[in-house]
Design a protein around this motif. Structure first.
Motif, short mmCIF file in Angstrom:
data_model
loop_
_atom_site.label_atom_id
_atom_site.label_comp_id
_atom_site.label_asym_id
_atom_site.label_seq_id
_atom_site.Cartn_x
_atom_site.Cartn_y
_atom_site.Cartn_z
N ILE A 151 1.13 -1.61 0.22
CA ILE A 151 0.01 0.54 0.34
C ILE A 151 0.63 0.81 -0.08
O ILE A 151 1.11 2.09 -0.86
N LYS A 152 1.75 1.44 0.80
CA LYS A 152 2.94 2.44 1.13
C LYS A 152 4.45 1.79 1.50
O LYS A 152 4.67 1.47 2.16
N PRO A 153 4.53 1.02 0.17
CA PRO A 153 6.40 0.75 0.14
C PRO A 153 7.02 2.22 0.71
O PRO A 153 6.87 2.87 0.58
N PRO A 154 8.06 1.52 1.52
CA PRO A 154 9.12 2.88 1.37
C PRO A 154 9.89 3.09 1.16
O PRO A 154 10.26 3.02 -0.01
N GLU A 155 10.29 4.80 0.63
CA GLU A 155 10.38 5.44 -0.64
C GLU A 155 12.04 5.73 -0.23
O GLU A 155 12.52 5.70 0.80
N PRO A 156 13.57 5.71 -1.28
CA PRO A 156 14.57 5.22 -0.73
C PRO A 156 14.98 6.73 -0.46
O PRO A 156 16.63 6.64 -0.09
N TYR A 157 14.38 8.10 -0.04
CA TYR A 157 15.20 9.04 -0.43
C TYR A 157 15.40 9.33 1.59
O TYR A 157 15.93 9.78 2.45
N LYS A 158 13.72 9.18 2.09
CA LYS A 158 13.79 8.94 3.65
C LYS A 158 13.20 8.69 4.56
O LYS A 158 13.32 8.43 5.82
N GLY A 159 12.75 7.53 3.73
CA GLY A 159 12.21 6.07 3.93
C GLY A 159 11.12 6.16 5.05
O GLY A 159 11.08 5.19 5.24
N MET A 171 19.38 4.27 1.32
CA MET A 171 19.20 5.15 0.88
C MET A 171 19.97 5.52 -0.49
O MET A 171 21.20 5.73 -0.19
N LYS A 172 19.15 6.83 -0.57
CA LYS A 172 20.00 7.29 -1.92
C LYS A 172 20.14 9.21 -1.47
O LYS A 172 19.68 9.22 -0.75
N GLU A 173 21.15 9.47 -2.13
CA GLU A 173 21.48 10.55 -1.55
C GLU A 173 20.47 11.72 -3.05
O GLU A 173 20.32 11.66 -3.55
N GLY A 174 20.16 12.54 -1.76
CA GLY A 174 19.46 13.37 -2.34
C GLY A 174 19.90 15.12 -3.30
O GLY A 174 21.51 14.82 -3.66
N LYS A 175 19.35 15.59 -3.65
CA LYS A 175 20.14 16.76 -4.95
C LYS A 175 21.35 17.53 -5.15
O LYS A 175 20.49 18.10 -3.19
N LYS A 176 22.31 17.85 -4.95
CA LYS A 176 23.00 18.75 -4.61
C LYS A 176 22.93 19.97 -5.37
O LYS A 176 22.33 19.68 -6.03
N LYS A 177 23.26 20.46 -4.44
CA LYS A 177 23.13 22.46 -4.85
C LYS A 177 24.21 22.80 -5.39
O LYS A 177 25.15 22.33 -5.64
#
Length: 177
Positions: A151-159, A171-177
């Motif tokens: 129904i709502k699997p964990p997402e890879p950016y914040k879990g 966990m994946k790394e987020g966008k770099k500035k």
């Protein structure tokens, strides 16, 4: 020769097993299960326990041999001890509750998601974030838990999402500035 299929299934204390041809009925303190096994295996009740043997040496028969033995073993363990899967909800504002036998999930959608527990499976919620699925049929317990996680699997950016207890999320790394 099958490494799993060649061992007999031990009958635990308080469990009775009835074999009628291809139908295996198992009765124990937690309940009763019955299952029809494939026609290409022979099931015998002996003093060692329940023995499963293949009728031929075909590939499919050998596969059914070990699978049938595993199913019988899971039935015996299920009626004696039962099975349980635990899940946890991670994320701000995500929660669960029970309304009778219906699991109500608030997991970030515009509406609540309602999931009705199948017959023979009990769902409990503790502290709005811990979900426990239990029952005597290993297959039903696992399938129910998988459907709830889907129904709502964990997402890879914040879990955020529903995950099995102790499950590691890469966990994946987020966008770099």
């Amino acid at each position: 020769m099958s490494r799993v299929g060649k061992y007999p299934v031990k009958i635990l204390d308080g469990v009775t097993v009835d074999v009628q041809g291809q139908l295996v009925k198992v009765k124990g303190p937690k309940g009763e299960l019955a299952r029809a096994m494939p026609e290409d295996v022979v099931i015998k009740k002996t003093d060692k326990g329940i023995e499963v043997e293949p009728k031929s040496k075909e590939r499919q028969t050998r596969m059914n041999w070990a699978t049938s033995r595993a199913h019988i073993n899971n039935m015996v363990k299920g009626v004696k001890d039962g099975y349980q899967k635990k899940m946890e909800i991670r994320g701000v504002g995500l929660r669960a509750s029970m309304q009778g036998s219906i699991l109500v999930l608030n997991v970030g959608f515009s509406h609540e998601v309602k999931y009705e527990a199948p017959k023979g499976v009990q769902i409990t919620v503790d502290k709005q974030v811990n979900i426990s699925v239990s029952g005597i049929d290993k297959e039903k317990v696992g399938q129910t838990a998988a459907e709830i996680v889907a129904i709502k699997p964990p997402e890879p950016y914040k879990g955020k999402g529903i995950r099995y207890e102790g499950q590691y999320i890469l966990m994946k790394e987020g966008k770099k500035k």
